[in-house]
Scaffold this motif. Structure first.
Motif, PDB file in Angstrom:
ATOM      1  N   ASP A  47       0.815  -1.282   0.204  1.00  0.00           N
ATOM      2  CA  ASP A  47       0.039  -0.029  -0.087  1.00  0.00           C
ATOM      3  C   ASP A  47       0.846   1.120  -0.070  1.00  0.00           C
ATOM      4  N   ARG A  48       1.958   1.023   0.859  1.00  0.00           N
ATOM      5  CA  ARG A  48       2.773   2.338   0.853  1.00  0.00           C
ATOM      6  C   ARG A  48       3.565   2.589  -0.621  1.00  0.00           C
ATOM      7  N   PHE A  49       4.038   1.555  -1.119  1.00  0.00           N
ATOM      8  CA  PHE A  49       4.359   1.716  -2.462  1.00  0.00           C
ATOM      9  C   PHE A  49       3.411   2.336  -3.583  1.00  0.00           C
ATOM     10  N   VAL A  50       2.284   1.740  -3.359  1.00  0.00           N
ATOM     11  CA  VAL A  50       1.200   2.466  -4.440  1.00  0.00           C
ATOM     12  C   VAL A  50       0.949   3.947  -4.193  1.00  0.00           C
ATOM     13  N   ARG A  99       2.555 -11.272  -6.705  1.00  0.00           N
ATOM     14  CA  ARG A  99       1.404 -11.283  -7.525  1.00  0.00           C
ATOM     15  C   ARG A  99       0.830  -9.568  -7.433  1.00  0.00           C
ATOM     16  N   GLU A 100       0.587  -9.430  -6.115  1.00  0.00           N
ATOM     17  CA  GLU A 100      -0.009  -7.888  -5.759  1.00  0.00           C
ATOM     18  C   GLU A 100       1.125  -6.799  -6.278  1.00  0.00           C
ATOM     19  N   TYR A 101       2.155  -7.155  -6.209  1.00  0.00           N
ATOM     20  CA  TYR A 101       3.421  -6.049  -6.683  1.00  0.00           C
ATOM     21  C   TYR A 101       3.183  -6.084  -8.248  1.00  0.00           C
ATOM     22  N   LEU A 160      12.631   0.535 -10.533  1.00  0.00           N
ATOM     23  CA  LEU A 160      11.411   1.229  -9.601  1.00  0.00           C
ATOM     24  C   LEU A 160      12.310   0.848  -8.050  1.00  0.00           C
ATOM     25  N   PRO A 161      12.335   2.034  -7.273  1.00  0.00           N
ATOM     26  CA  PRO A 161      13.200   1.669  -6.079  1.00  0.00           C
ATOM     27  C   PRO A 161      12.233   0.751  -5.125  1.00  0.00           C
ATOM     28  N   SER A 162      10.991   0.739  -5.368  1.00  0.00           N
ATOM     29  CA  SER A 162       9.954  -0.050  -4.484  1.00  0.00           C
ATOM     30  C   SER A 162      10.583  -1.445  -4.881  1.00  0.00           C
ATOM     31  N   CYS A 163      10.898  -1.917  -6.064  1.00  0.00           N
ATOM     32  CA  CYS A 163      11.329  -3.259  -6.253  1.00  0.00           C
ATOM     33  C   CYS A 163      12.380  -3.995  -5.376  1.00  0.00           C
ATOM     34  N   ILE A 223       1.546  -2.397  -8.724  1.00  0.00           N
ATOM     35  CA  ILE A 223       2.578  -1.414  -9.092  1.00  0.00           C
ATOM     36  C   ILE A 223       2.867  -1.408 -10.446  1.00  0.00           C
ATOM     37  N   LEU A 224       3.050  -2.644 -11.018  1.00  0.00           N
ATOM     38  CA  LEU A 224       3.561  -2.648 -12.572  1.00  0.00           C
ATOM     39  C   LEU A 224       2.519  -2.458 -13.483  1.00  0.00           C
ATOM     40  N   SER A 225       1.612  -3.524 -13.622  1.00  0.00           N
ATOM     41  CA  SER A 225       0.225  -3.433 -14.606  1.00  0.00           C
ATOM     42  C   SER A 225      -0.198  -2.370 -14.226  1.00  0.00           C
TER      43      SER A 225
END
Length: 832
Positions: free
Chosen positions: A445-448, A506-508, A468-471, A512-514
C-alpha cells in the motif's frame, strides 16, 4: 598287350606323382627351374609342337630324340645315386634310436636310486624328530598348566580381596582389582563345567551386584532425591566409585547420571514453575543465566568427581534443554493469546543465542538420534541471496546488556544443538507469519501511495533503464524475512512464508507494475493527414508522451529484474527448507506473471509506434498514384514514418539498454506488425501508374533501409542488427518490392504476366493476384480470364520450354525495367 601295360603304368605313375599345390609351390621355391618338363601342368602335345612347329622341322627328329634319351639317362643316374645314398641313412637312424633308448634307461635307473635314498633319509629324519616333538608338546602343556594355575591363584586371591575391599568401600583399589579379575575370568570361560571355577565366577558376579547396589546407596545418601540441600564438596569415595561404575553394568552408570542430573535440576523446576512470573517469555534470559551459573558451580564442585568421558556438564545442559523445551511448550499453549511478534522473536533470538553458546562449549557427543540429528551443510551457491546481510530486527532485540558474550548469528548447519530448545516455538510461528503478511500488505500500500504521490519517473538522460526503487525494497524485505524464518524453522513455517511471498509478488506485479502502465486511447490525438504530410520536426505528436514512454520502459526493466530475482528467491528458499518440502516451493506462476507484464509493456510500445505510423500509411493509400508524373525523392508519408521512428526508438533503446534482449523483442514485434500493415495499405493504393509504382518502389526501399537500421537508429554507436530481426525485415519488405514489380510489369501477354507473378511471389495465391490486378486498374472482365489462367498455372510449375519461351517474349520488358531500377538506385544514392 605291352602297350596297354605301359599305359596303365604311366597312369599309375601320374597318380602317384600328383602333388598338392602347396607342395608343388615349395618345390619350385627350393629348386627353381625354367625347363618346361619340370612344370606341374606339363602338356606333352604342346611340348612336341614347340619342338616341331612345322613339317620341315621333323627333319632333325633323330637329333632331338637322342638329346631326350641322353637327358633320361642322366636323370636315371641321379635318381640311382640318391637312392643308394638313402640306403645307409635308415641304418644310421635305427642305430641312433637304439643308443638314445639305452641312455634313457640308464637315466631312469639313476633317478630311481635317488628317490630311494631320499625316502630313506626322510624316514631317518622322522625317527630323529619324533622325540623332539614329544618334548615340545610336553613343554606346551606344562606351560599352559602353569599359566592356568597362576590365573586360578590370582582369581581366587582377587575374589577374596574384592569382597573384603567392597565391605571396606575401598573403591580406588576395587576399580583396579575388579578389572583385573574380570580379565582373568575370561580365560576360564571354557572351564565353567568345573564346579570350583563356576563357584568363583558366581562370587565375582555377586561382588559386582553388591558393588552396584552399594555405590547407588552411597550416591543416594550424598545426593538425596528429596530436598535441594547438597554437601559442601565432592567426596574421594564417590570419585573412586565412579571409576568402579565404569567397569560395572552400564545401567549402574546411567542410574548415577540420571539421579545426579535430576537432583541438580530440581531447583530449576521449582524456581521456574508455570505459575511463576519469571517463567514467561519476557524473562527467558533468567532461565539461561541460571543454567550458566549451575554449570560454573558444577565445574567448581563436582568437575573432578565424575570421569571426563562421562561429559556430565554437557549432559546437564542437554537435560536442561529438554526440560526447558517441554516447560516452554506447556506455558505457551496455556498463554497463547499473550504471545506477540516482538516477544516471540525476542525469546527465539535469546534461545538460539543460548544454543550457539552450547555449541561453542560442548561437542554434542551426548546427543542421540532420537534427540536431535546434525544437519549437513548445504552446497555452495552463487545465488546473491547468500550474501551476508546485517542481522535482522530480532538481532537488534538481542543486543541488550548482558548478551555481549553470546554469538550474534548462530547458524543451524554448524550447530549440533540447533533446535534443541527453539523447536518448541515452531507451533507458534503463525504469529510471525501473520505479522509478515500484515507488514507486506502495508508495504505494498505504501508503494502504491508513493508512486501516486511522486508521479511517473523523469525521462532518463543516461543510457540504461531504471528499476523502480520499490522493487529493491520489496526483495530486501523478502530476504530479511527469509533469513529470520530459516533461523526459526526450516519446516512448514517456511512453506507458509513462501505462500505469503507469492501473494505479494502477484500484488506487486498487478498493483505497481501493470496498474501503472499508461492506458491506450482510441483517439488519434487530433492529427490530420495534412499535418502528417508536413516535414517540419515537432509538428507531429506521439500517442504517448516522453514521460509515459520512459515509465513503460522502467516498468519493463523492473519486471525483468523481478523475474530474475524471483527465480533466485525460489532457489534460495529450496536451499533453506527441509528436503522433504522442496517440492512445495514453486514460484513459476509468479515468474509467469512478471513475464506477462514484460509482454504487455513491449506490446504497448509497439502499439504506440504502430499507431503513430497509421495516419501516414492512410495518407499513402489515399494518394492519387495514377497521377504521379515523375519519380522524385521519398514521399512525405515516408518522412513522417521515419520521423516517428526517430522520435520513439532512441528513447526506448536508451531506457532498455540494460535489457537488450527485450529491446530486440520490441524491434521484432514492431517489424511483424508494421510490415503486414504496410502491405495491406499498399494494396489499397489503386489504381497505380507505371511512374507511381516506381515511386512506391523507391519509398518501399527507403522504409526497408530504415527498418534494417532500426535497432541503432539515432545512436552514436552503430551495432549490427540481430540476424533474426534482419531476416524478418528482409523477407517482409522484399515481398512488398516483389508486389510492386509485378504491378510495374505489362499484363500482356497474359501467360508471361502470370508466370512472372508466380516466379516473383513465393506465396502466390488468387486473392493476392486479384489485389495486384486491382492496383493495375484492370476491369473485372479482364481479371476473370487472368484469374482462370492463374488457377491453371498454379498446380504445376512452367516447363523449361515454356519458361524459355516466356523469356524470349518479354525481352524488351526486362531491359526497360532494369533501366528504371537503375534510375531509382541513383536517386537513393543521391539522397543518402
Amino acid at each position: 598287350m605291352m602297350e596297354e601295360e605301359e599305359l596303365e603304368f604311366v597312369e599309375e605313375l601320374e597318380a602317384v606323382l600328383q602333388l598338392t599345390p602347396e607342395v608343388q609351390l615349395a618345390i619350385e621355391q627350393v629348386f627353381p627351374s625354367q625347363d618346361p618338363l619340370d612344370r606341374a601342368d606339363f602338356n606333352a602335345v604342346e611340348y612336341i609342337n614347340t619342338l616341331f612347329p612345322t613339317e620341315q622341322s621333323l627333319a632333325n627328329i633323330d637329333e632331338v630324340v637322342n638329346k631326350i634319351r641322353l637327358k633320361i639317362r642322366r636323370l636315371d643316374d641321379n635318381i640311382r645315386t640318391v637312392v643308394r645314398g638313402q640306403t645307409n641313412v635308415g641304418q644310421d637312424g635305427r642305430q641312433a634310436l637304439e643308443e638314445a633308448q639305452k641312455a634313457i634307461q640308464q637315466l631312469f635307473g639313476k633317478i630311481k636310486d635317488i628317490k630311494d635314498k631320499a625316502e630313506k633319509s626322510e624316514q631317518m629324519v622322522k625317527e630323529i624328530t619324533r622325540d623332539i616333538k614329544q618334548l615340545d608338546h610336553a613343554k606346551r602343556h606344562l606351560t599352559t598348566s602353569i599359566t592356568t594355575l597362576n590365573h586360578l591363584h590370582m582369581l581366587a586371591g582377587g575374589v577374596d580381596s574384592l569382597e573384603a575391599m567392597t565391605r571396606r568401600r575401598q573403591y580406588g583399589e576395587v576399580a583396579n582389582l575388579l578389572q583385573g579379575v574380570m580379565n582373568v575370568l575370561e580365560h576360564f570361560h571354557k572351564y565353567m563345567g568345573i564346579p570350583q571355577i563356576r563357584q568363583l565366577s558366581e562370587r565375582v558376579k555377586a561382588a559386582q551386584t553388591e558393588l552396584g547396589q552399594q555405590i547407588l546407596a552411597d550416591f543416594e545418601e550424598a545426593f538425596p532425591s528429596q530436598g535441594t540441600k547438597r554437601p559442601g564438596g565432592p567426596s574421594n569415595v564417590l570419585r573412586d566409585a565412579c571409576l568402579v561404575a565404569n567397569i560395572l553394568d552400564p545401567r549402574i552408570k546411567q542410574e548415577i547420571i540420571k539421579k545426579f542430573i535430576k537432583q541438580h535440576l530440581s531447583e530449576y523446576l521449582v524456581l521456574f514453575q508455570e505459575n511463576q512470573d519469571v517463567a514467561w517469555l519476557d524473562k527467558i534470559d533468567r532461565r539461561y543465566a541460571w543454567i550458566k551459573r549451575q554449570l560454573v558451580d558444577y565445574e567448581e564442585k563436582y568437575g573432578r568427581m565424575f570421569p571426563r568421558e562421562w561429559c556430565m556438564a554437557e549432559r546437564i545442559a542437554v537435560e536442561f534443554c529438554h526440560v526447558t523445551r517441554a516447560e516452554l511448550a506447556k506455558i505457551m499453549r496455556t498463554r497463547a493469546k499473550e504471545i506477540e511478534v516482538k516477544l516471540l522473536l525476542f525469546a527465539i533470538q535469546r534461545t538460539t543465542n543460548f544454543e550457539g553458546f552450547l555449541a561453542k562449549r560442548f561437542s554434542g557427543c551426548t546427543l542421540t538420534d532420537g534427540t536431535l540429528k546434525k544437519l549437513e551443510s548445504p552446497p555452495p551457491s552463487t545465488n546473491p541471496f547468500l550474501e551476508d546481510e546485517p542481522t535482522p530486527e530480532m538481532e537488534e532485540l538481542a543486543t541488550e546488556k548482558g548478551d555481549l558474550d553470546q554469538p550474534k548469528k548462530p547458524k543451524a548447519p554448524d550447530n549440533p544443538f540447533h533446535g534443541i530448545v527453539s523447536k518448541c516455538f515452531e507451533p507458534h510461528l503463525y504469529v510471525y507469519i501473520e505479522s509478515q503478511d500484515k507488514n507486506l500488505g502495508e508495504l505494498i500500500d505504501r508503494f502504491v501511495a508513493d508512486f501516486k504521490a511522486q508521479g511517473p519517473p523523469k525521462p532518463n538522460t543516461d543510457e540504461g533503464g531504471a528499476v523502480l526503487p520499490s522493487c529493491a525494497d520489496l526483495f530486501v524485505y523478502y530476504k530479511k524475512c527469509m533469513v529470520q524464518c530459516s533461523q526459526l524453522s526450516t519446516g512448514e513455517p517456511m512453506i507458509a512464508l513462501t505462500t505469503i511471498f507469492q501473494k505479494y509478488l502477484r500484488e506487486y506485479a498487478w498493483k505497481i507494475l501493470s496498474g501503472n502502465l499508461p492506458k491506450t486511447t482510441t483517439s488519434s490525438g487530433g492529427l490530420t493527414i495534412s499535418s502528417l504530410l508536413k516535414e517540419k520536426e515537432g509538428s507531429e505528436v506521439a500517442k504517448f508522451t516522453l514521460e509515459e514512454l520512459c515509465l513503460i520502459c522502467n516498468i519493463l526493466s523492473t519486471a525483468e529484474y523481478c523475474l530474475a530475482t524471483t527465480q533466485q528467491l525460489e532457489e534460495k528458499l529450496k536451499e533453506k527448507v527441509d528436503v522433504s518440502l522442496i517440492e512445495q516451493i514453486n514460484l513459476t506462476g509468479e515468474m509467469d506473471t512478471f513475464s506477462t507484464v514484460i509482454s504487455s509493456s513491449i506490446q504497448l510500445l509497439v502499439q504506440d509506434l504502430d499507431a503513430a505510423c497509421d495516419p501516414a500509411l492512410t495518407a499513402m493509400s489515399k494518394m492519387q498514384w495514377q497521377n504521379v508524373e515523375h519519380v522524385g525523392d521519398q514521399s512525405p508519408y515516408v518522412t513522417s514514418v521515419i520521423l516517428h521512428i526517430k522520435q520513439n526508438v532512441p528513447i526506448i533503446r536508451d531506457n532498455l539498454a540494460s535489457t537488450r534482449k527485450y529491446f530486440t523483442q520490441f524491434c521484432v514485434k514492431f517489424a511483424n506488425s508494421f510490415i503486414p500493415k504496410f502491405i495491406t495499405h499498399l494494396f489499397k493504393c489503386k489504381p497505380i501508374s507505371m511512374v507511381g509504382a516506381e515511386q512506391l518502389l523507391l519509398d518501399t526501399h527507403s522504409l526497408k533501409m530504415v527498418l534494417l537500421d532500426l535497432p541503432s537508429i539515432g545512436s552514436q554507436v552503430v551495432r549490427k542488427a540481430p540476424a533474426s530481426y534482419t531476416k524478418i525485415v528482409v523477407k517482409g519488405m522484399t515481398r512488398a518490392e516483389m508486389i510492386l514489380k509485378v504491378v510495374m510489369a505489362p499484363h500482356e501477354p497474359l501467360v508471361v504476366f502470370v508466370d512472372n507473378y508466380i516466379k516473383l511471389l513465393t506465396d502466390c495465391n488468387a486473392e493476392t493476384f486479384q489485389k495486384i490486378l486491382d492496383m493495375k486498374g484492370l476491369k473485372r472482365s479482364e481479371q476473370s480470364s487472368m484469374l482462370e489462367l492463374l488457377r491453371q498455372r498454379l498446380p504445376a510449375p512452367p516447363s523449361g520450354a515454356e519458361s524459355s519461351g516466356s523469356l524470349s517474349l518479354t525481352a524488351p520488358t526486362p531491359e526497360q525495367e532494369s533501366s528504371r531500377i537503375r534510375k531509382l538506385e541513383k536517386l537513393i544514392k543521391k539522397r543518402l
